[in-house]
Design a protein around this motif. Structure first.
Motif, PDB file in Angstrom:
ATOM      1  N   LYS A   1       0.864  -1.151   0.042  1.00 30.53           N
ATOM      2  CA  LYS A   1       0.117   0.052  -0.102  1.00 30.53           C
ATOM      3  C   LYS A   1       0.652   1.221  -0.041  1.00 30.53           C
ATOM      4  O   LYS A   1       0.405   2.161  -0.703  1.00 30.53           O
ATOM      5  CB  LYS A   1      -0.782   0.092   1.333  1.00 30.53           C
ATOM      6  CG  LYS A   1      -1.968  -1.065   1.140  1.00 30.53           C
ATOM      7  CD  LYS A   1      -3.086  -0.716   0.014  1.00 30.53           C
ATOM      8  CE  LYS A   1      -4.270  -1.333   0.003  1.00 30.53           C
ATOM      9  NZ  LYS A   1      -5.232  -1.082  -1.154  1.00 30.53           N
ATOM     10  N   TYR A  13       3.038  -0.226   4.966  1.00 30.73           N
ATOM     11  CA  TYR A  13       1.476  -0.588   5.153  1.00 30.73           C
ATOM     12  C   TYR A  13       0.988  -1.572   3.917  1.00 30.73           C
ATOM     13  O   TYR A  13       1.125  -0.897   2.726  1.00 30.73           O
ATOM     14  CB  TYR A  13       0.462   0.418   5.285  1.00 30.73           C
ATOM     15  CG  TYR A  13       0.817   1.318   6.413  1.00 30.73           C
ATOM     16  CD1 TYR A  13       0.158   0.820   7.813  1.00 30.73           C
ATOM     17  CD2 TYR A  13       1.604   2.436   6.527  1.00 30.73           C
ATOM     18  CE1 TYR A  13       0.158   1.616   8.714  1.00 30.73           C
ATOM     19  CE2 TYR A  13       1.553   2.914   7.745  1.00 30.73           C
ATOM     20  CZ  TYR A  13       0.826   2.684   8.964  1.00 30.73           C
ATOM     21  OH  TYR A  13       1.142   3.073  10.123  1.00 30.73           O
ATOM     22  N   PRO A  15      -1.807  -5.053   2.558  1.00 29.07           N
ATOM     23  CA  PRO A  15      -2.887  -5.757   3.241  1.00 29.07           C
ATOM     24  C   PRO A  15      -2.284  -7.072   3.737  1.00 29.07           C
ATOM     25  O   PRO A  15      -1.453  -7.657   3.079  1.00 29.07           O
ATOM     26  CB  PRO A  15      -3.834  -6.261   1.945  1.00 29.07           C
ATOM     27  CG  PRO A  15      -3.306  -5.102   0.952  1.00 29.07           C
ATOM     28  CD  PRO A  15      -1.867  -4.924   1.317  1.00 29.07           C
ATOM     29  N   LYS A  33      -3.349  -1.141  11.201  1.00 30.19           N
ATOM     30  CA  LYS A  33      -4.076  -0.232  11.019  1.00 30.19           C
ATOM     31  C   LYS A  33      -5.342  -0.559  10.492  1.00 30.19           C
ATOM     32  O   LYS A  33      -5.441  -1.195   9.320  1.00 30.19           O
ATOM     33  CB  LYS A  33      -3.540   0.846  10.197  1.00 30.19           C
ATOM     34  CG  LYS A  33      -4.401   2.043   9.905  1.00 30.19           C
ATOM     35  CD  LYS A  33      -3.583   2.921   8.902  1.00 30.19           C
ATOM     36  CE  LYS A  33      -4.446   4.468   8.580  1.00 30.19           C
ATOM     37  NZ  LYS A  33      -3.701   5.424   7.684  1.00 30.19           N
ATOM     38  N   VAL A  34      -6.697  -0.192  11.232  1.00 27.85           N
ATOM     39  CA  VAL A  34      -8.020  -0.599  10.657  1.00 27.85           C
ATOM     40  C   VAL A  34      -8.516   0.384   9.704  1.00 27.85           C
ATOM     41  O   VAL A  34      -8.078   1.534   9.931  1.00 27.85           O
ATOM     42  CB  VAL A  34      -8.944  -0.934  11.892  1.00 27.85           C
ATOM     43  CG1 VAL A  34      -8.407  -2.050  12.552  1.00 27.85           C
ATOM     44  CG2 VAL A  34      -8.867   0.418  12.842  1.00 27.85           C
ATOM     45  N   SER A  35      -9.359   0.082   8.857  1.00 32.41           N
ATOM     46  CA  SER A  35      -9.891   1.144   7.785  1.00 32.41           C
ATOM     47  C   SER A  35     -10.827   1.998   8.635  1.00 32.41           C
ATOM     48  O   SER A  35     -10.848   3.109   8.359  1.00 32.41           O
ATOM     49  CB  SER A  35     -10.534   0.229   6.625  1.00 32.41           C
ATOM     50  OG  SER A  35     -11.622  -0.443   7.273  1.00 32.41           O
ATOM     51  N   GLU A  36     -11.676   1.605   9.548  1.00 32.69           N
ATOM     52  CA  GLU A  36     -12.511   2.362  10.271  1.00 32.69           C
ATOM     53  C   GLU A  36     -12.789   2.020  11.654  1.00 32.69           C
ATOM     54  O   GLU A  36     -12.127   0.882  12.194  1.00 32.69           O
ATOM     55  CB  GLU A  36     -14.141   2.325   9.691  1.00 32.69           C
ATOM     56  CG  GLU A  36     -14.216   2.709   8.436  1.00 32.69           C
ATOM     57  CD  GLU A  36     -15.614   2.344   7.921  1.00 32.69           C
ATOM     58  OE1 GLU A  36     -16.423   2.183   8.718  1.00 32.69           O
ATOM     59  OE2 GLU A  36     -15.824   2.583   6.660  1.00 32.69           O
ATOM     60  N   ASN A  37     -12.970   2.897  12.650  1.00 32.01           N
ATOM     61  CA  ASN A  37     -12.915   2.746  13.841  1.00 32.01           C
ATOM     62  C   ASN A  37     -14.077   1.686  14.539  1.00 32.01           C
ATOM     63  O   ASN A  37     -13.790   0.955  15.444  1.00 32.01           O
ATOM     64  CB  ASN A  37     -13.114   3.997  14.769  1.00 32.01           C
ATOM     65  CG  ASN A  37     -12.190   5.230  14.724  1.00 32.01           C
ATOM     66  OD1 ASN A  37     -11.064   4.596  14.512  1.00 32.01           O
ATOM     67  ND2 ASN A  37     -12.451   6.379  14.694  1.00 32.01           N
ATOM     68  N   HIS A  39     -14.350  -1.053  13.504  1.00 34.92           N
ATOM     69  CA  HIS A  39     -13.439  -2.416  13.114  1.00 34.92           C
ATOM     70  C   HIS A  39     -12.535  -2.858  14.354  1.00 34.92           C
ATOM     71  O   HIS A  39     -11.972  -3.798  14.174  1.00 34.92           O
ATOM     72  CB  HIS A  39     -12.800  -2.757  11.887  1.00 34.92           C
ATOM     73  CG  HIS A  39     -13.945  -2.395  10.781  1.00 34.92           C
ATOM     74  ND1 HIS A  39     -15.280  -3.264  10.684  1.00 34.92           N
ATOM     75  CD2 HIS A  39     -13.950  -1.589   9.592  1.00 34.92           C
ATOM     76  CE1 HIS A  39     -15.781  -2.764   9.467  1.00 34.92           C
ATOM     77  NE2 HIS A  39     -15.034  -1.827   8.937  1.00 34.92           N
TER      78      HIS A  39
END
Length: 206
Positions: A1, A13, A15, A33-37, A39
């Motif tokens: 990424k 970073y 996947p 690192k998560v994409s949204e809080n 999760h």
């Protein structure tokens, strides 16, 4: 990424699905690192199920929020106690003002002032006291908070951290405090104002 460079470390970073089949060497720690809080808890629970320990910035934030909530409760209790003392002081001040101005009230009524005029005069005086008291309290609070914030920032910079602003003053809060102090002033002056309005001018002059 992507690769992120800073003064001390380089972070890569990618996947997890891309590297799960690779035979990679062992690492002391991994930053995920998560994409949204939303999760965050799901990812944390899955990592814990695999036997790894997890530490997240959200844990530190949650602990800090608990500390700040406790401080808010303590400050609220101090504020309630100060409000009670201020109300008692206002009632005492207006009562003494009534007793000291009995003859003045009698003279005003003799020359034509009505009961409502005298009552409004005392209410206006209590309103001004409450209004000025609210402004004075705000100024003292802002000054105290700025001094405290300055001390904390000096300590943080001494220990190698960065300075932050711990206090903020939204406009709605400032206006609400002034209005609330004014209303409290009017309420505390209601009883002395009614007593002054109902006072007999002959007894007052006597």
């Amino acid at each position: 990424k992507g690769i992120i460079e800073d003064d001390t470390n380089n972070y890569i970073y990618i996947p997890f699905a891309f590297i799960e089949n690779f035979n990679l060497p062992s690492y002391g720690s991994v930053k995920i690192k998560v994409s949204e809080n939303i999760h965050l808890e799901e990812v944390r629970s899955k990592i814990l199920e695999q036997g790894f320990s997890v530490s997240a910035i959200s844990d530190t934030v949650a602990q800090a929020n608990k500390i700040f909530k406790a401080l808010q409760v303590i400050l609220a209790l101090f504020g309630i106690a100060a409000l009670i003392v201020a109300v008692i002081g206002m009632i005492n001040t207006m009562t003494i003002a009534l007793l000291e101005r009995i003859q003045e009230i009698g003279i005003m009524k003799v020359i034509g002032a009505s009961d409502k005029d005298v009552e409004r005069l005392f209410l206006l005086e209590s309103l001004i006291i409450g209004f000025l008291g609210g402004i004075s309290g705000l100024m003292l609070g802002v000054l105290s908070s700025q001094l405290f914030n300055l001390g904390i920032n000096i300590l943080a910079k001494t220990l190698g951290g960065t300075g932050i602003n711990l206090f903020y003053y939204p406009l709605w809060f400032v206006v609400s405090i002034i209005i609330f102090a004014s209303v409290v002033g009017v309420l505390t002056g209601t009883i002395p104002a009614r007593r002054a309005g109902k006072m007999d001018p002959l007894q007052a002059l006597r």
